[in-house]
Design a protein around this motif. Structure first.
Motif, short mmCIF file in Angstrom:
data_model
loop_
_atom_site.label_atom_id
_atom_site.label_comp_id
_atom_site.label_asym_id
_atom_site.label_seq_id
_atom_site.Cartn_x
_atom_site.Cartn_y
_atom_site.Cartn_z
N UNK A 53 -17.50 7.75 -15.79
CA UNK A 53 -17.31 7.99 -17.23
C UNK A 53 -15.82 7.87 -17.59
N UNK A 54 -15.51 7.03 -18.58
CA UNK A 54 -14.10 6.93 -19.01
C UNK A 54 -13.57 8.28 -19.49
N UNK A 55 -12.31 8.55 -19.21
CA UNK A 55 -11.72 9.83 -19.58
C UNK A 55 -10.37 9.59 -20.26
N UNK A 56 -9.95 10.54 -21.07
CA UNK A 56 -8.61 10.50 -21.65
C UNK A 56 -8.35 9.34 -22.59
N UNK A 321 0.86 5.99 -13.49
CA UNK A 321 0.17 7.06 -14.20
C UNK A 321 -0.89 7.64 -13.26
N UNK A 322 -0.71 8.90 -12.86
CA UNK A 322 -1.62 9.50 -11.89
C UNK A 322 -1.98 10.92 -12.24
N UNK A 323 -2.99 11.45 -11.53
CA UNK A 323 -3.43 12.83 -11.77
C UNK A 323 -3.14 13.73 -10.58
N UNK A 324 -2.70 13.14 -9.46
CA UNK A 324 -2.53 13.94 -8.25
C UNK A 324 -1.05 13.98 -7.85
N UNK A 325 -0.39 15.14 -8.06
CA UNK A 325 1.05 15.20 -7.76
C UNK A 325 1.38 14.85 -6.32
N UNK A 344 -0.97 13.08 -15.57
CA UNK A 344 -1.90 13.48 -16.62
C UNK A 344 -2.60 14.79 -16.22
N UNK A 345 -3.26 15.40 -17.22
CA UNK A 345 -3.96 16.67 -16.95
C UNK A 345 -5.49 16.48 -16.93
N UNK A 346 -5.95 15.24 -16.72
CA UNK A 346 -7.40 15.01 -16.78
C UNK A 346 -8.06 15.03 -15.40
N UNK A 347 -7.28 15.26 -14.35
CA UNK A 347 -7.86 15.19 -13.01
C UNK A 347 -7.46 16.35 -12.14
N UNK A 348 -6.91 16.05 -10.96
CA UNK A 348 -6.56 17.09 -9.98
C UNK A 348 -5.55 18.07 -10.58
N UNK A 360 6.69 15.32 -11.89
CA UNK A 360 6.67 13.95 -12.41
C UNK A 360 7.83 13.75 -13.39
N UNK A 361 8.16 12.50 -13.69
CA UNK A 361 9.18 12.22 -14.70
C UNK A 361 8.70 12.63 -16.07
N UNK A 362 7.37 12.62 -16.26
CA UNK A 362 6.79 13.01 -17.54
C UNK A 362 5.40 13.58 -17.29
N UNK A 363 5.04 14.65 -18.03
CA UNK A 363 3.67 15.18 -17.95
C UNK A 363 3.04 15.04 -19.33
N UNK A 364 1.83 14.48 -19.36
CA UNK A 364 1.11 14.32 -20.64
C UNK A 364 -0.33 14.79 -20.43
#
Ligand code: G3P
Ligand code: MG
Length: 381
Positions: A53-56, A321-325, A344-348, A360-364
């Motif tokens: 399922x597409x997210x974000x 662009x990733x979800x896992x630090x 991003x905050x849509x995953x791990x 990360x350099x940026x968190x969204x």
């Protein structure tokens, strides 16, 4: 005995690999000044998809990277540790799920680096493990070596296991049926030949291409292969090579909490193997966060225009662009310049602020926010 008895690997042999770029024109970007000086690498699980399922807002975000006629404007790739299917099949599936046209060269899977290993196993018996179509994945990589006259023979662990009676003592208690990838047109004579070949030839390498579906059987059979030197039930020998497509302990799928990944399977296999064998398990994996993967993405997959233009691209910025630090962000940090990491905050990762160990350099919040930031910064739009 020649492994040519095994025909699975040769199904795709001889098929010409068409240039993945031939179907897409970059004419709009052909002049040096038109070419964007940046590119984007998208993680898949937990960033653009949760399960299937597409997210974000991922379909909307990706559409912004194409012009009105569907031509790619901004170079991008998917850089995932996932796998189990070939890059071409994954590209097709992603295209359908996300509503954009995706090329196989834009898909870098956890097992994509295995392409570079197949010539080490010329004319050797190799076992492929995991969900999906692990043997087909490895067989497709074999295309790359046919011009050199090389040949590897890949069997899925499902098929391999089927040639050893009683190798899995729990098989009769399992209430599912196993699809063995065996060619339906194969004669019983051919099956008998394969069985003899498999029972007398040593496995030279095991490739864990996707997540193991049946941990108990796969751990049992891999321990058999690895501690006997490639011939279950026989005397011990040197450990065959063992490769993993990734080492992710957990990843984000559809269930709200993270799921155990290939790294968890590796830990289980290693712990058991090291208890039953005096020499510790040896294994290799090339995947995020290994900086090699990021370097390869930059020079081979993102620099697509070099196939039609002679100039060497020099990206000013590459966005991951990733979800896992611990995986995506850490990898981008280790790869260094020109990588810029966006979490991003849509995953791990579900934290409010930045990750403490691998910031990360940026968190969204979402991938759509990330693309919005990138396009504003780079194009002012
Ligand atoms: O099995 C997939 C998982 O380990 C990670 O996938 O897309 O988050 O790198 P991804
Ligand atoms: Mg992910």
């Amino acid at each position: 005995m020649k492994h040519r008895l095994f025909t699975i690997a040769s199904r795709s042999r001889g098929r010409k690999q068409s240039s993945p770029l031939a179907s897409r024109s970059f004419s709009r970007l052909s002049s040096q000044s038109d070419r964007p000086s940046f590119g984007i690498a998208f993680d898949i699980d937990g960033v653009v998809l949760l399960g299937h399922i597409p997210v974000g807002g991922s379909p909307r975000a990706l559409r912004r990277l194409y012009d009105d006629s569907g031509e790619l404007k901004i170079p991008f790739v998917f850089l995932t540790n996932g796998g189990g299917f070939s890059e071409s099949k994954r590209a097709q599936d992603l295209g359908q799920l996300l509503g954009v046209d995706i090329l196989p060269s834009q898909v870098i899977l956890g097992h994509t680096p295995f392409k570079q290993l197949v010539n080490r196993f010329e004319d050797k018996l190799v076992v492929a493990v995991g969900k999906g179509e692990p043997a087909a994945v490895m067989s497709e990589y074999d295309i790359w070596t046919t011009s050199l006259g090389l040949q590897i023979n890949v069997l899925s662990i499902d098929e391999y296991t089927s040639y050893f009676d009683a190798i899995d003592p729990l098989a009769t208690y399992k209430r599912w049926t196993t699809k063995t990838d065996i060619d339906q047109n194969i004669t019983s004579n051919e099956t008998a030949k394969r069985k003899i070949a498999v029972q007398t030839e040593r496995v030279q390498a095991a490739f864990v291409v996707g997540d193991s579906v049946d941990w108990s059987r796969d751990i049992q059979v891999l321990c058999d292969i690895l501690r006997t030197g490639g011939l279950p039930g026989k005397e011990t020998g040197n450990q065959p090579h063992l490769f993993f497509a990734n080492d992710d302990l957990e990843y984000q799928a559809t269930f709200p909490a993270e799921r155990l990944g290939m790294g968890a399977f590796r830990i289980a296999l290693e712990a058991i193997y090291n208890r039953i064998h005096p020499i510790p398990l040896a294994y290799t994996s090339y995947r995020k966060p290994n900086p090699f993967v990021y370097g390869n993405a930059e020079t081979v997959n993102l620099d697509v225009e070099n196939t039609t233009n002679s100039g060497i691209r020099c990206f000013k910025t590459l966005y991951m662009i990733g979800d896992n630090p611990k995986i995506d962000i850490r990898g981008a940090q280790q790869a260094g310049d020109p990588w810029f990491s966006i979490l991003t905050r849509t995953g791990v990762f579900k934290g409010k602020d930045n990750h403490s160990e691998f910031p990360a350099d940026l968190v969204v919040d979402t991938v759509e926010d990330a693309v919005d930031f990138i396009l504003r910064k780079e194009c002012g739009s």
